[in-house]
Design a protein around this motif. Structure first.
Motif, PDB file in Angstrom:
ATOM      1  N   HIS A   1      14.006  85.213  29.655  1.00 15.21           N
ATOM      2  CA  HIS A   1      13.270  85.489  30.892  1.00 15.21           C
ATOM      3  C   HIS A   1      13.512  86.929  31.343  1.00 15.21           C
ATOM      4  O   HIS A   1      14.497  87.557  30.956  1.00 15.21           O
ATOM      5  N   VAL A   2      12.619  87.410  32.164  1.00 11.26           N
ATOM      6  CA  VAL A   2      12.760  88.759  32.717  1.00 11.26           C
ATOM      7  C   VAL A   2      12.706  88.648  34.230  1.00 11.26           C
ATOM      8  O   VAL A   2      11.717  88.171  34.792  1.00 11.26           O
ATOM      9  N   GLY A   3      13.806  89.042  34.854  1.00  8.74           N
ATOM     10  CA  GLY A   3      13.885  88.965  36.312  1.00  8.74           C
ATOM     11  C   GLY A   3      13.913  90.349  36.925  1.00  8.74           C
ATOM     12  O   GLY A   3      12.886  90.918  37.259  1.00  8.74           O
ATOM     13  N   CYS A   4      15.105  90.910  37.019  1.00  9.75           N
ATOM     14  CA  CYS A   4      15.280  92.183  37.736  1.00  9.75           C
ATOM     15  C   CYS A   4      14.826  93.393  36.941  1.00  9.75           C
ATOM     16  O   CYS A   4      14.483  94.419  37.512  1.00  9.75           O
ATOM     17  N   GLU A   5      14.874  93.296  35.617  1.00  5.89           N
ATOM     18  CA  GLU A   5      14.543  94.407  34.713  1.00  5.89           C
ATOM     19  C   GLU A   5      15.455  95.614  34.857  1.00  5.89           C
ATOM     20  O   GLU A   5      15.100  96.708  34.428  1.00  5.89           O
ATOM     21  N   HIS A   6      16.610  95.470  35.484  1.00  4.05           N
ATOM     22  CA  HIS A   6      17.553  96.584  35.481  1.00  4.05           C
ATOM     23  C   HIS A   6      19.008  96.135  35.364  1.00  4.05           C
ATOM     24  O   HIS A   6      19.900  96.727  35.943  1.00  4.05           O
ATOM     25  N   GLY A   7      19.228  95.078  34.592  1.00  3.28           N
ATOM     26  CA  GLY A   7      20.590  94.766  34.185  1.00  3.28           C
ATOM     27  C   GLY A   7      21.435  94.000  35.174  1.00  3.28           C
ATOM     28  O   GLY A   7      22.648  93.918  35.018  1.00  3.28           O
ATOM     29  N   VAL A   8      20.826  93.414  36.182  1.00  5.65           N
ATOM     30  CA  VAL A   8      21.617  92.768  37.234  1.00  5.65           C
ATOM     31  C   VAL A   8      21.651  91.245  37.108  1.00  5.65           C
ATOM     32  O   VAL A   8      22.695  90.625  37.337  1.00  5.65           O
ATOM     33  N   CYS A   9      20.567  90.616  36.708  1.00  6.16           N
ATOM     34  CA  CYS A   9      20.465  89.155  36.873  1.00  6.16           C
ATOM     35  C   CYS A   9      20.884  88.340  35.645  1.00  6.16           C
ATOM     36  O   CYS A   9      21.217  87.170  35.775  1.00  6.16           O
ATOM     37  N   GLY A  10      20.809  88.908  34.452  1.00  7.06           N
ATOM     38  CA  GLY A  10      21.202  88.183  33.249  1.00  7.06           C
ATOM     39  C   GLY A  10      20.153  87.236  32.694  1.00  7.06           C
ATOM     40  O   GLY A  10      20.395  86.581  31.676  1.00  7.06           O
ATOM     41  N   ALA A  11      18.986  87.177  33.316  1.00 11.24           N
ATOM     42  CA  ALA A  11      17.951  86.251  32.830  1.00 11.24           C
ATOM     43  C   ALA A  11      17.466  86.614  31.427  1.00 11.24           C
ATOM     44  O   ALA A  11      16.999  85.755  30.683  1.00 11.24           O
ATOM     45  N   CYS A  12      17.607  87.882  31.076  1.00 13.27           N
ATOM     46  CA  CYS A  12      17.063  88.384  29.807  1.00 13.27           C
ATOM     47  C   CYS A  12      18.075  88.345  28.671  1.00 13.27           C
ATOM     48  O   CYS A  12      17.859  88.976  27.630  1.00 13.27           O
ATOM     49  N   THR A  13      19.159  87.611  28.863  1.00 14.58           N
ATOM     50  CA  THR A  13      20.259  87.623  27.884  1.00 14.58           C
ATOM     51  C   THR A  13      19.800  87.182  26.491  1.00 14.58           C
ATOM     52  O   THR A  13      19.131  86.153  26.334  1.00 14.58           O
TER      53      THR A  13
HETATM   54 FE1  FES Z   1      17.735  90.978  34.979  1.00 17.07          FE
HETATM   55 FE2  FES Z   1      17.648  91.873  32.487  1.00 17.07          FE
HETATM   56  S1  FES Z   1      16.024  91.016  33.628  1.00 17.07           S
HETATM   57  S2  FES Z   1      19.400  91.659  33.733  1.00 17.07           S
END
Ligand code: FES
Ligand code: FES
Length: 157
Positions: free
Chosen positions: A40-52
Motif C-alpha cells: 500500500h501507499v500512504g504517506c509517500e515519505h517514509g513515515v507510515c510503513g504501509a509500503c513495506t
Molecule cells: Fe508511508 Fe511509504 S507510503 S512509509
C-alpha cells in the motif's frame, strides 16, 4: 522510451524486466507495473510503513527508493510472503486476535513483524511495540497487534 530505464528484478521468485521512469518509486513499481497491490501507499515519505517490502532480505520502505534501485535485487512482497507460508503464523494470529480493522497497514505490519519474529524467540511488549513503531495503524490502537506478535513468539518457544 529515451527517458525510461530498464530494470530487471526478481519479485516473489519470478523475474521481471520493465522499462520504467527513473522517478518511479519501488512501491509504485510493484503496485502498478506488477499488479501487486498488497503493497500500500500512504504517506509517500517514509513515515507510515504501509509500503513495506523486503529487498534482498531487508525490510524496506518502498516509497523511499526508486524502482531503478531494485535492478538485480530479490524482492518479496506480502503476496509472496503469504503464498510461501512464511507469514502464516502471523496471519493466523492477526485473525485470531482481531488485529486489523481496515487492513491498510496490515501487509506492512506483517512483513515488519515477520522480520522481528525471525530474529527473536522471546520479547516483551515494549520491544515488540518498538519494532513495529515505524508502521502506523490508525484503527486498532496497537494492543491487538502486539498481542498477535506476542502469541507467535510464545508459540515458537
Ligand atoms: Fe508511508 Fe511509504 S507510503 S512509509
Ligand atoms: Fe486500519 Fe491498521 S487496521 S490502519
Amino acid at each position: 522510451m529515451d527517458d525510461f530505464v530498464r530494470v530487471s528484478v526478481t519479485v516473489n521468485g519470478r523475474k521481471f524486466t520493465r522499462a520504467v521512469s527513473p522517478r518511479l518509486s519501488a512501491a509504485d513499481f510493484v503496485r502498478h507495473e506488477l499488479g501487486l497491490t498488497g503493497t500500500h501507499v500512504g504517506c509517500e515519505h517514509g513515515v507510515c510503513g504501509a509500503c513495506t517490502i523486503v529487498v534482498d532480505g531487508s525490510v524496506t520502505r518502498g516509497c523511499l527508493i526508486f524502482a531503478v534501485q531494485l535492478d538485480g535485487s530479490e524482492v518479496e512482497t506480502i503476496e509472496g510472503a503469504s503464498e510461501s507460508g512464511r507469514v502464516a503464523e502471523l496471519q493466523a494470529a492477526f485473525v485470531e486476535r482481531n488485529a486489523l480493522q481496515c487492513g491498510f497497514c496490515t501487509p506492512g505490519m506483517i512483513l515488519t513483524a515477520a522480520e522481528f519474529v525471525g530474529r527473536h524467540h522471546e520479547s516483551n511488549r515494549a520491544e515488540i511495540r518498538e519494532a513495529l513503531s515505524g508502521n502506523i495503524c490508525r484503527c486498532t490502537g496497537y494492543e491487538a497487534i502486539v498481542d498477535a506478535v506476542e502469541n507467535v513468539l510464545k508459540a515458537k518457544r
